[in-house]
Design a protein around this motif. Structure first.
Motif, short mmCIF file in Angstrom:
data_model
loop_
_atom_site.label_atom_id
_atom_site.label_comp_id
_atom_site.label_asym_id
_atom_site.label_seq_id
_atom_site.Cartn_x
_atom_site.Cartn_y
_atom_site.Cartn_z
N SER A 16 0.83 -1.22 0.00
CA SER A 16 0.00 0.00 0.00
C SER A 16 0.86 1.25 0.00
O SER A 16 0.58 2.22 -0.73
CB SER A 16 -0.93 0.00 1.22
N VAL A 17 1.93 1.25 0.79
CA VAL A 17 2.80 2.42 0.86
C VAL A 17 3.55 2.61 -0.46
O VAL A 17 3.70 3.74 -0.95
CB VAL A 17 3.79 2.30 2.04
N PHE A 18 4.02 1.51 -1.05
CA PHE A 18 4.67 1.59 -2.37
C PHE A 18 3.71 2.19 -3.40
O PHE A 18 4.10 3.03 -4.23
CB PHE A 18 5.12 0.21 -2.83
N ILE A 66 11.11 3.43 2.35
CA ILE A 66 10.04 2.47 2.66
C ILE A 66 10.65 1.11 3.03
O ILE A 66 10.25 0.47 4.00
CB ILE A 66 9.07 2.34 1.47
N LEU A 67 11.64 0.68 2.24
CA LEU A 67 12.29 -0.60 2.53
C LEU A 67 12.98 -0.56 3.89
O LEU A 67 12.90 -1.51 4.67
CB LEU A 67 13.32 -0.92 1.45
N ILE A 73 16.65 -5.82 5.87
CA ILE A 73 17.46 -6.45 4.83
C ILE A 73 18.94 -6.11 5.08
O ILE A 73 19.29 -4.96 5.31
CB ILE A 73 17.05 -5.97 3.43
N GLU A 74 19.78 -7.13 5.03
CA GLU A 74 21.23 -6.93 5.14
C GLU A 74 21.80 -6.82 3.72
O GLU A 74 21.63 -7.73 2.91
CB GLU A 74 21.87 -8.10 5.88
N GLN A 105 18.04 -0.13 -8.39
CA GLN A 105 17.75 1.28 -8.12
C GLN A 105 18.37 1.72 -6.80
O GLN A 105 18.95 2.82 -6.71
CB GLN A 105 16.24 1.50 -8.10
N LYS A 106 18.28 0.88 -5.77
CA LYS A 106 18.85 1.25 -4.48
C LYS A 106 20.37 1.34 -4.56
O LYS A 106 20.98 2.28 -4.02
CB LYS A 106 18.45 0.23 -3.41
#
Length: 309
Positions: A16-18, A66-67, A73-74, A105-106
């Motif tokens: 939802s946030v994405f 957001i992530l 996540i490592e 992208q990140k």
């Protein structure tokens, strides 16, 4: 063991946030895209292109936030330093999941120019995203099959020429183009179907990357060879949003694009086509070996963690 709804609630919240983030950035991107379209002056359009790239980078930064807020996540990333935001790059990567796009992208946001994809013409109709891609100068390409060209020989070369014209604007604005040369996401079934000689990859399809290099001509300067590894297995977008992605390994190597790759006729020159295929197959064999080494290292890392008190 009973059903645990928490990962699914987490996934629904993250999705939802994405989605809200897409809608939020869609509005200014389309407004600037229309402003660029309405004024034909080259200087104005270049300025709008820079604004659009800045908006795109902000969009990606918000995805990264957001992530960071919803996931744990490592990230193990090497080779993405010493790059130039004012360069011209072709980014080549293995492809396992739609998550790959978020990973790329990140890893490269604000380190190289805003990442662009060659997109099939039909995808312009995707709600919100299609129009945003158009506004941000994503090159839409139309590829003709051999069967179609056999029936319509007058169309031969039209797809490449149209793509060249779409890419002319990139000569003035620093650009990064992503190409997944496997053509699709790797799965064991697809490996068997295509009789892959690789343990972890699909055979690369040289025609696509040759098309990109031919269309871009001398505009592209450097190639970024990217290897993405998910030690616990490739996640779906839903797995990611539900918190199932624990660790990502990314390795990048940079090299100049050799001039011969830019000026051959892949479609009509048998000698060039064979040389191009051999060049790409060698790159892919090295990538397959690299993935094996990374997975072995990750297994050793996991065993060491389990042995620690």
């Amino acid at each position: 063991m009973g059903f645990n709804p928490l990962p699914h609630l987490r996934g629904a919240f993250t999705i939802s946030v994405f989605t809200l983030n897409v809608v939020f950035w869609f509005i200014p991107i389309v407004i600037v895209g229309l402003a660029k379209l309405l004024v034909p002056a080259a200087a104005w359009r270049d300025l709008m292109s820079r604004w659009l790239s800045a908006l795109g980078e902000n969009w990606i930064s918000c995805n990264g936030l957001i992530l960071a807020l919803t996931q744990s996540i490592e990230w193990d990333v090497e080779g993405n330093t010493g790059l130039a935001r004012r360069g011209w790059y072709l980014v080549v990567s293995n492809h396992q999941s739609w998550v790959d796009i978020l990973v790329l992208q990140k890893v490269f946001n604000r380190r190289i120019p805003f990442l662009k994809f060659f997109i099939k013409q039909q995808l312009i109709w995707v709600p919100f995203l299609g129009l945003a891609w158009w506004a941000m100068d994503m090159p839409f390409m139309r590829r003709f099959s051999r069967e179609y060209l056999a029936k319509n020989p007058e169309m031969k070369g039209k797809d490449l020429e149209a793509t060249r014209q779409a890419c002319e604007k990139f000569e003035r604005i620093p650009t990064s183009i992503i190409n997944f040369v496997e053509g699709t996401r790797v799965t064991p079934a697809k490996q068997r179907e295509r009789e892959s000689p690789y343990q972890y990859l699909l055979p690369p399809r040289a025609g696509g990357i040759a098309f990109v290099l031919g269309a871009m001509g001398d505009t592209l300067h450097d190639l970024l060879d990217v290897t993405i590894v998910y030690p616990d297995g490739a996640p779906s977008m839903w797995d990611l949003c539900c918190g199932q992605l624990q660790r990502v390994v990314v390795r990048t190597s940079s090299q100049q694009i050799e001039p011969w790759l830019l000026h051959g006729d892949y479609q009509n020159d048998d000698g060039f086509r064979l040389r191009f295929q051999q060049w790409l197959a060698q790159m892919w064999a090295q990538k397959d070996d690299q993935i094996g080494v990374i997975l072995e290292q990750e297994l050793g890392r996991t065993n060491q963690i389990e042995r620690e008190p």
